[in-house]
Design an enzyme around this catalytic site. Structure first.
Site, PDB file in Angstrom:
ATOM      1  N   ASN A  13      -6.611   1.045  16.676  1.00  0.00           N
ATOM      2  CA  ASN A  13      -6.507   2.427  16.187  1.00  0.00           C
ATOM      3  C   ASN A  13      -7.910   2.841  15.764  1.00  0.00           C
ATOM      4  O   ASN A  13      -8.389   2.425  14.710  1.00  0.00           O
ATOM      5  CB  ASN A  13      -5.532   2.481  14.999  1.00  0.00           C
ATOM      6  CG  ASN A  13      -5.488   3.858  14.361  1.00  0.00           C
ATOM      7  OD1 ASN A  13      -5.973   4.837  14.935  1.00  0.00           O
ATOM      8  ND2 ASN A  13      -4.905   3.936  13.177  1.00  0.00           N
ATOM      9  N   LYS A  15      -8.831   5.618  14.766  1.00  0.00           N
ATOM     10  CA  LYS A  15      -8.790   6.690  13.757  1.00  0.00           C
ATOM     11  C   LYS A  15      -9.788   7.780  14.169  1.00  0.00           C
ATOM     12  O   LYS A  15      -9.940   8.034  15.353  1.00  0.00           O
ATOM     13  CB  LYS A  15      -9.090   6.136  12.358  1.00  0.00           C
ATOM     14  CG  LYS A  15      -8.270   4.899  12.033  1.00  0.00           C
ATOM     15  CD  LYS A  15      -8.264   4.574  10.575  1.00  0.00           C
ATOM     16  CE  LYS A  15      -7.549   3.262  10.358  1.00  0.00           C
ATOM     17  NZ  LYS A  15      -7.177   3.022   9.008  1.00  0.00           N
ATOM     18  N   HIS A  99       1.830   7.013  11.053  1.00  0.00           N
ATOM     19  CA  HIS A  99       0.796   6.220  10.379  1.00  0.00           C
ATOM     20  C   HIS A  99       0.717   6.679   8.923  1.00  0.00           C
ATOM     21  O   HIS A  99       0.859   7.862   8.635  1.00  0.00           O
ATOM     22  CB  HIS A  99      -0.556   6.404  11.089  1.00  0.00           C
ATOM     23  CG  HIS A  99      -1.584   5.415  10.620  1.00  0.00           C
ATOM     24  ND1 HIS A  99      -2.245   5.565   9.425  1.00  0.00           N
ATOM     25  CD2 HIS A  99      -2.023   4.254  11.166  1.00  0.00           C
ATOM     26  CE1 HIS A  99      -3.066   4.529   9.265  1.00  0.00           C
ATOM     27  NE2 HIS A  99      -2.944   3.713  10.300  1.00  0.00           N
ATOM     28  N   GLU A 101      -1.646   7.220   7.032  1.00  0.00           N
ATOM     29  CA  GLU A 101      -2.658   8.269   6.772  1.00  0.00           C
ATOM     30  C   GLU A 101      -2.116   9.643   7.147  1.00  0.00           C
ATOM     31  O   GLU A 101      -2.451  10.642   6.514  1.00  0.00           O
ATOM     32  CB  GLU A 101      -3.958   7.944   7.531  1.00  0.00           C
ATOM     33  CG  GLU A 101      -4.688   6.776   6.868  1.00  0.00           C
ATOM     34  CD  GLU A 101      -5.582   5.972   7.800  1.00  0.00           C
ATOM     35  OE1 GLU A 101      -5.887   6.444   8.909  1.00  0.00           O
ATOM     36  OE2 GLU A 101      -5.952   4.844   7.406  1.00  0.00           O
ATOM     37  N   GLU A 171       3.030  -1.842   8.485  1.00  0.00           N
ATOM     38  CA  GLU A 171       1.696  -1.659   7.923  1.00  0.00           C
ATOM     39  C   GLU A 171       1.798  -1.381   6.422  1.00  0.00           C
ATOM     40  O   GLU A 171       1.951  -0.218   6.007  1.00  0.00           O
ATOM     41  CB  GLU A 171       1.008  -0.469   8.594  1.00  0.00           C
ATOM     42  CG  GLU A 171       0.753  -0.647  10.081  1.00  0.00           C
ATOM     43  CD  GLU A 171      -0.521   0.066  10.490  1.00  0.00           C
ATOM     44  OE1 GLU A 171      -1.401  -0.601  11.052  1.00  0.00           O
ATOM     45  OE2 GLU A 171      -0.661   1.261  10.229  1.00  0.00           O
ATOM     46  N   GLY A 177      -7.169  -0.744   5.671  1.00  0.00           N
ATOM     47  CA  GLY A 177      -8.556  -0.354   5.404  1.00  0.00           C
ATOM     48  C   GLY A 177      -9.082  -0.858   4.075  1.00  0.00           C
ATOM     49  O   GLY A 177     -10.126  -0.414   3.603  1.00  0.00           O
ATOM     50  N   SER A 217      -5.743  -4.547   7.761  1.00  0.00           N
ATOM     51  CA  SER A 217      -6.911  -5.433   7.630  1.00  0.00           C
ATOM     52  C   SER A 217      -6.798  -6.707   8.467  1.00  0.00           C
ATOM     53  O   SER A 217      -7.286  -7.767   8.058  1.00  0.00           O
ATOM     54  CB  SER A 217      -7.194  -5.761   6.159  1.00  0.00           C
ATOM     55  OG  SER A 217      -7.471  -4.569   5.439  1.00  0.00           O
TER      56      SER A 217
HETATM   57  C1  PEP Z   1      -4.590   0.987  10.802  1.00  0.00           C
HETATM   58  O1  PEP Z   1      -5.294   1.968  10.764  1.00  0.00           O
HETATM   59  O2  PEP Z   1      -3.482   1.072  11.352  1.00  0.00           O
HETATM   60  C2  PEP Z   1      -5.060  -0.260  10.222  1.00  0.00           C
HETATM   61  C3  PEP Z   1      -4.257  -1.285  10.179  1.00  0.00           C
HETATM   62  O3  PEP Z   1      -6.337  -0.256   9.728  1.00  0.00           O
HETATM   63  P1  PEP Z   1      -7.181  -1.542   9.251  1.00  0.00           P
HETATM   64  O4  PEP Z   1      -7.020  -2.597  10.295  1.00  0.00           O
HETATM   65  O5  PEP Z   1      -8.612  -1.056   9.143  1.00  0.00           O
HETATM   66  O6  PEP Z   1      -6.622  -1.964   7.950  1.00  0.00           O
END
Ligand code: PEP
Length: 257
Positions: A13, A15, A99, A101, A171, A177, A217
């Site tokens: 992703n 982003k 997601h 976000e 998630e 993040g 992460s």
């Molecule tokens: C994500 O944006 O779905 C995500 C898991 O980000 P990160 O791996 O940076 O935590």
């Protein structure tokens, strides 16, 4: 992972990062770094303006491209929106929905996630449906209940055949993040519960067939332990998908069993 019953998927992703001009060099570097005989599905979900450049860069490769959001609406006066048909027309194979976000900054509701997932499925695009609890919910021991609620809301009104075409990404919001990954045990526990919810809603055969990813992460160092869990069928990866070396290491980890 359980390759016998499910597709293993490593989805990046991006982003709101990178430019269309980054697509070609990134894909060339990634192809050089990843295993030639990889068996997992590899996807890069990129911002809308980068999709055409990704499509060109990935021609003749075994990498797929995806989007990060889609409109609830089919067409019409919805300035700034992108429909599922527009994505399908660009041969987009996957699209992230729900997601955290988008839920947090753009007010995406559970019912919107459900409508978006169905719009994608109608156009032959696979939704990657994100669910996950906040830190507060985890601390109050509400994780199972909340994630089950999100999964049920996202799948509402879908028949068994349709659900088999969905991908779920667990998630935990507190791990996205932040550099704070869920432990392999924590991630496995919730992914197992998600499969249980699908079994309850449909049946064991359907639950066994749906790929459930972990995101939060995940990186080159912690991926092996997470991917070794029986109910984790891959990863949704933010930060580590921006670096070809790291992303390639995660793809390679799916081959080591
Ligand atoms: C994500 O944006 O779905 C995500 C898991 O980000 P990160 O791996 O940076 O935590």
């Amino acid at each position: 992972m359980n390759r016998k019953y499910r597709k293993v998927i490593i989805a990046g992703n991006w982003k709101m990062n990178k430019l269309a001009t980054d697509a070609k060099p990134f894909v060339e570097e990634l192809r050089a770094a990843m295993p030639k005989d990889k068996t997992c599905e590899t996807v890069l979900c990129v911002p809308f303006p980068i999709i055409p450049a990704m499509a060109r860069a990935m021609r003749d490769s075994r990498i797929a491209y995806g989007a990060q959001d889609v409109s609830e609406h089919a067409s019409g006066a919805y300035t700034g929106e992108v429909s599922a048909a527009m994505l399908a027309n660009l041969k987009v194979k996957y699209c992230i929905v729900g997601h955290s976000e988008r839920r947090q900054y753009h007010g995406e509701t559970d019912s919107a996630v459900n409508v978006k997932a169905k719009a994608l499925l109608d156009e032959g695009v696979t939704p990657i449906i994100c669910v996950g609890e906040s830190l507060e919910q985890r601390e109050k021991e509400l994780t199972s209940e909340f994630v089950a609620y999100q999964v049920k809301a996202a799948l509402a009104g879908m028949d068994a055949k349709t659900v088999k075409r969905c991908v779920i990404a667990y998630e935990p919001i507190w791990a996205i993040g932040t550099g704070r990954t869920a432990s392999a045990e924590q991630a496995q526990e919730v992914c197992h519960e998600i499969r249980g919810v699908i079994r309850e809603l449909y049946d064991a055969r359907i639950a066994r067939a749906v790929s459930i990813l972990y995101g939060g992460s995940m990186n080159a160092k912690n991926c092996a332990e997470l991917l070794a869990q029986p109910d984790i069928d891959g990863g949704l990866i933010g930060g580590a998908s921006l670096k070809t070396e790291d992303f390639a290491k995660i793809i390679s980890a799916t081959e080591e069993e």
